[in-house]
Design an enzyme around this catalytic site. Structure first.
Site, PDB file in Angstrom:
ATOM      1  N   ARG A   1       1.233   2.553   6.480  1.00 56.80           N
ATOM      2  CA  ARG A   1       0.993   3.999   6.413  1.00 56.80           C
ATOM      3  C   ARG A   1      -0.436   4.390   6.779  1.00 56.80           C
ATOM      4  O   ARG A   1      -0.686   5.521   7.147  1.00 56.80           O
ATOM      5  CB  ARG A   1       1.363   4.557   5.041  1.00 56.80           C
ATOM      6  CG  ARG A   1       0.461   4.104   3.927  1.00 56.80           C
ATOM      7  CD  ARG A   1       0.767   4.829   2.644  1.00 56.80           C
ATOM      8  NE  ARG A   1       2.039   4.426   2.066  1.00 56.80           N
ATOM      9  CZ  ARG A   1       2.318   4.541   0.763  1.00 56.80           C
ATOM     10  NH1 ARG A   1       1.432   5.070  -0.044  1.00 56.80           N
ATOM     11  NH2 ARG A   1       3.465   4.148   0.289  1.00 56.80           N
TER      12      ARG A   1
ATOM     13  N   ARG B   1      -0.650  -2.305   4.342  1.00 53.47           N
ATOM     14  CA  ARG B   1       0.609  -2.096   3.598  1.00 53.47           C
ATOM     15  C   ARG B   1       1.806  -2.476   4.460  1.00 53.47           C
ATOM     16  O   ARG B   1       1.757  -2.385   5.684  1.00 53.47           O
ATOM     17  CB  ARG B   1       0.714  -0.626   3.165  1.00 53.47           C
ATOM     18  CG  ARG B   1      -0.291  -0.240   2.084  1.00 53.47           C
ATOM     19  CD  ARG B   1       0.009   1.154   1.562  1.00 53.47           C
ATOM     20  NE  ARG B   1       1.227   1.163   0.797  1.00 53.47           N
ATOM     21  CZ  ARG B   1       1.275   1.208  -0.535  1.00 53.47           C
ATOM     22  NH1 ARG B   1       0.178   1.276  -1.249  1.00 53.47           N
ATOM     23  NH2 ARG B   1       2.434   1.208  -1.151  1.00 53.47           N
TER      24      ARG B   1
ATOM     25  N   GLU C   1      -6.629  -6.282   1.064  1.00 53.40           N
ATOM     26  CA  GLU C   1      -5.638  -6.069  -0.002  1.00 53.40           C
ATOM     27  C   GLU C   1      -4.267  -6.263   0.605  1.00 53.40           C
ATOM     28  O   GLU C   1      -3.982  -5.753   1.692  1.00 53.40           O
ATOM     29  CB  GLU C   1      -5.733  -4.636  -0.510  1.00 53.40           C
ATOM     30  CG  GLU C   1      -6.791  -4.421  -1.540  1.00 53.40           C
ATOM     31  CD  GLU C   1      -6.759  -2.980  -2.007  1.00 53.40           C
ATOM     32  OE1 GLU C   1      -5.703  -2.324  -1.917  1.00 53.40           O
ATOM     33  OE2 GLU C   1      -7.806  -2.505  -2.430  1.00 53.40           O
TER      34      GLU C   1
ATOM     35  N   ASN D   1     -13.486   0.860   0.185  1.00 52.42           N
ATOM     36  CA  ASN D   1     -12.131   0.837   0.737  1.00 52.42           C
ATOM     37  C   ASN D   1     -12.004   1.943   1.789  1.00 52.42           C
ATOM     38  O   ASN D   1     -12.217   3.125   1.493  1.00 52.42           O
ATOM     39  CB  ASN D   1     -11.128   1.050  -0.407  1.00 52.42           C
ATOM     40  CG  ASN D   1      -9.693   0.992   0.077  1.00 52.42           C
ATOM     41  OD1 ASN D   1      -9.351   1.594   1.083  1.00 52.42           O
ATOM     42  ND2 ASN D   1      -8.851   0.292  -0.643  1.00 52.42           N
TER      43      ASN D   1
ATOM     44  N   HIS E   1      -6.342  -2.252   3.022  1.00 49.97           N
ATOM     45  CA  HIS E   1      -5.006  -2.667   2.549  1.00 49.97           C
ATOM     46  C   HIS E   1      -4.017  -2.543   3.712  1.00 49.97           C
ATOM     47  O   HIS E   1      -3.748  -1.446   4.186  1.00 49.97           O
ATOM     48  CB  HIS E   1      -4.605  -1.736   1.393  1.00 49.97           C
ATOM     49  CG  HIS E   1      -3.331  -2.126   0.710  1.00 49.97           C
ATOM     50  ND1 HIS E   1      -2.933  -1.533  -0.463  1.00 49.97           N
ATOM     51  CD2 HIS E   1      -2.368  -3.026   1.015  1.00 49.97           C
ATOM     52  CE1 HIS E   1      -1.780  -2.066  -0.845  1.00 49.97           C
ATOM     53  NE2 HIS E   1      -1.412  -2.961   0.038  1.00 49.97           N
TER      54      HIS E   1
ATOM     55  N   THR F   1      -1.356   2.088  -5.138  1.00 50.37           N
ATOM     56  CA  THR F   1      -1.012   0.964  -6.013  1.00 50.37           C
ATOM     57  C   THR F   1      -0.916   1.449  -7.457  1.00 50.37           C
ATOM     58  O   THR F   1      -1.832   2.103  -7.946  1.00 50.37           O
ATOM     59  CB  THR F   1      -2.106  -0.129  -5.905  1.00 50.37           C
ATOM     60  OG1 THR F   1      -2.442  -0.284  -4.529  1.00 50.37           O
ATOM     61  CG2 THR F   1      -1.613  -1.448  -6.467  1.00 50.37           C
TER      62      THR F   1
ATOM     63  N   HIS G   1      -8.384   5.361   3.575  1.00 54.91           N
ATOM     64  CA  HIS G   1      -8.100   6.785   3.771  1.00 54.91           C
ATOM     65  C   HIS G   1      -8.735   7.381   5.024  1.00 54.91           C
ATOM     66  O   HIS G   1      -8.397   8.495   5.414  1.00 54.91           O
ATOM     67  CB  HIS G   1      -8.432   7.580   2.513  1.00 54.91           C
ATOM     68  CG  HIS G   1      -7.526   7.150   1.398  1.00 54.91           C
ATOM     69  ND1 HIS G   1      -6.164   7.081   1.563  1.00 54.91           N
ATOM     70  CD2 HIS G   1      -7.779   6.701   0.161  1.00 54.91           C
ATOM     71  CE1 HIS G   1      -5.614   6.629   0.453  1.00 54.91           C
ATOM     72  NE2 HIS G   1      -6.570   6.379  -0.417  1.00 54.91           N
TER      73      HIS G   1
ATOM     74  N   HIS H   1      -9.949   0.827  -8.781  1.00 54.03           N
ATOM     75  CA  HIS H   1      -8.845   1.786  -8.743  1.00 54.03           C
ATOM     76  C   HIS H   1      -9.154   3.007  -9.612  1.00 54.03           C
ATOM     77  O   HIS H   1      -9.395   2.882 -10.793  1.00 54.03           O
ATOM     78  CB  HIS H   1      -7.497   1.184  -9.175  1.00 54.03           C
ATOM     79  CG  HIS H   1      -6.365   1.877  -8.470  1.00 54.03           C
ATOM     80  ND1 HIS H   1      -5.926   3.122  -8.825  1.00 54.03           N
ATOM     81  CD2 HIS H   1      -5.636   1.510  -7.393  1.00 54.03           C
ATOM     82  CE1 HIS H   1      -4.964   3.482  -8.007  1.00 54.03           C
ATOM     83  NE2 HIS H   1      -4.768   2.537  -7.120  1.00 54.03           N
TER      84      HIS H   1
ATOM     85  N   GLU I   1      -9.405  -8.813 -10.010  1.00 48.50           N
ATOM     86  CA  GLU I   1      -9.879  -7.433  -9.979  1.00 48.50           C
ATOM     87  C   GLU I   1      -9.145  -6.724 -11.107  1.00 48.50           C
ATOM     88  O   GLU I   1      -7.916  -6.624 -11.086  1.00 48.50           O
ATOM     89  CB  GLU I   1      -9.571  -6.778  -8.627  1.00 48.50           C
ATOM     90  CG  GLU I   1     -10.047  -5.330  -8.590  1.00 48.50           C
ATOM     91  CD  GLU I   1      -9.863  -4.672  -7.221  1.00 48.50           C
ATOM     92  OE1 GLU I   1      -9.855  -5.381  -6.194  1.00 48.50           O
ATOM     93  OE2 GLU I   1      -9.715  -3.436  -7.210  1.00 48.50           O
TER      94      GLU I   1
END
Ligand code: PXP
Length: 237
Positions: free
Chosen positions: A49, A45, A70, A7, A43, A101, A10, A191, A151
Site C-alpha cells: 500500500r 507490506r 519492517e 519511518n 515497511h 500495525t 507515509h 508506534h 521493539e
C-alpha cells in the site's frame, strides 16, 4: 542517549495516492539522515500500500546509516528480505484490513514460524528484531528463539485516555525494558510516538532506539521534513 529511526512509509503513502513519482521516499530518507536520523525504517507490506519492492532495493543502496525493514512472516516477504539483505529486519504482525500495525507479534503462539524466519534472515547476516507487546512471556520466547533485539510496542501508552493509565503503561515499558536487558536483549520502542509523549520513552534507561513515522510526516506537512525530524531528534536525544 536514545537514537531515532525515521519511518518513511507515509511519504510513499502520499506518492501512491496518485501512483506518480512524488513525493519520493528515497529523497525523504536522505533528508532524514541529513537531519540527524540514526536509521531509516520502511515497511514492505504484503499489499504494497505504500513502500514498493523497488524502494527497498534502492534504499538498500542509498541509505548511509542503517536500513531497518519492517516485515511480516509471509514467505514471499521473507524471501525478498533475504535477497535484499537490509541491515535489520523487524518482524511485525500484519493484517490486510488494518490501518496500521495493531498489536505486537505473538511469539508464544507463532514461535516456530518466527524462529524459522529469524534463522533464515540471520543466516544472511541480517540483524533480527521482534515487535512485541511489553509482556514477560513474549520476551522469554524471543530469547528462546535466539533473537536478541526487540521493539516494544508503545501504541497502548499512546492511546490510553488518562494520565494515570499512561503512567501505568510507562511503568510497564520501563519494567519490561529492564527485564529484557537483564536477558541480554537490546531494546527499541515505537508506534504512536508523538512530539508530546516521546521524551518519557526516550528517558527509559538503556533505551536504544525509537522508531517514529506518522507524527513526523504529519508535522513535516507544515514545517518541512528536515525541521520536523530535527525537532524529534532533539526530543529523543
Ligand atoms: N514501529 C513499528 C514496528 C511499526 O509497525 C510502525 C508503524 O509502521 C512504527 C514503529 C511507526 O509507528 P508510527 O507511524 O505510529 O510512528
Amino acid at each position: 542517549m536514545a537514537k531515532l529511526g525515521v519511518n518513511i512509509d507515509h511519504v510513499a503513502t502520499l506518492r501512491q495516492a496518485r501512483r506518480e513519482d512524488d513525493p519520493d521516499p528515497i529523497l525523504a530518507a536522505q533528508i532524514a539522515e541529513e537531519a540527524g536520523a540514526d536509521s531509516i525504517v520502511a515497511h514492505l507490506r504484503e499489499d504494497r500500500r505504500h513502500i514498493q519492492d523497488k524502494d527497498i532495493r534502492t534504499l538498500r543502496k542509498t541509505v548511509k546509516t542503517r536500513l531497518n525493514l519492517e516485515m511480516s512472516l509471509h514467505k514471499e516477504i521473507v524471501e525478498i528480505a533475504a535477497r535484499i539483505r537490509p541491515y535489520q529486519a523487524t518482524l511485525v504482525p500484519e493484517k490486510r484490513e488494518e490501518i496500521t500495525t495493531e498489536g505486537g507479534l505473538d511469539v508464544v503462539r507463532h514461535f516456530h514460524k518466527i524462529k524459522n524466519a529469524g534463522d533464515i534472515l540471520k543466516k544472511k547476516g541480517i540483524e533480527v528484531s521482534l515487535f512485541i507487546d511489553p509482556v514477560k512471556k513474549q520476551i522469554d520466547k524471543t530469547k528462546e528463539a535466539g533473537i536478541h533485539i526487540i521493539e516494544l510496542h508503545t501504541g497502548k501508552y499512546d492511546r490510553v485516555k488518562t494520565k494515570l493509565a499512561q503512567a501505568k503503561e510507562l511503568e510497564k515499558l520501563k519494567a519490561m525494558t529492564k527485564y529484557a536487558q537483564s536477558k541480554g536483549i537490546l531494546v527499541n520502542a515505537g508506534h504512536g510516538l508523538k512530539y508530546h509523549n516521546t521524551k518519557a520513552i526516550a528517558r527509559i534507561k538503556g533505551m536504544e532506539e525509537l522508531n517514529i513515522g506518522h507524527s513526523i510526516i504529519a508535522r513535516a506537512v507544515f514545517v518541512g521534513l528536515k525541521k520536523a525530524i530535527e525537532e524529534m531528534v532533539e526530543i529523543v536525544r
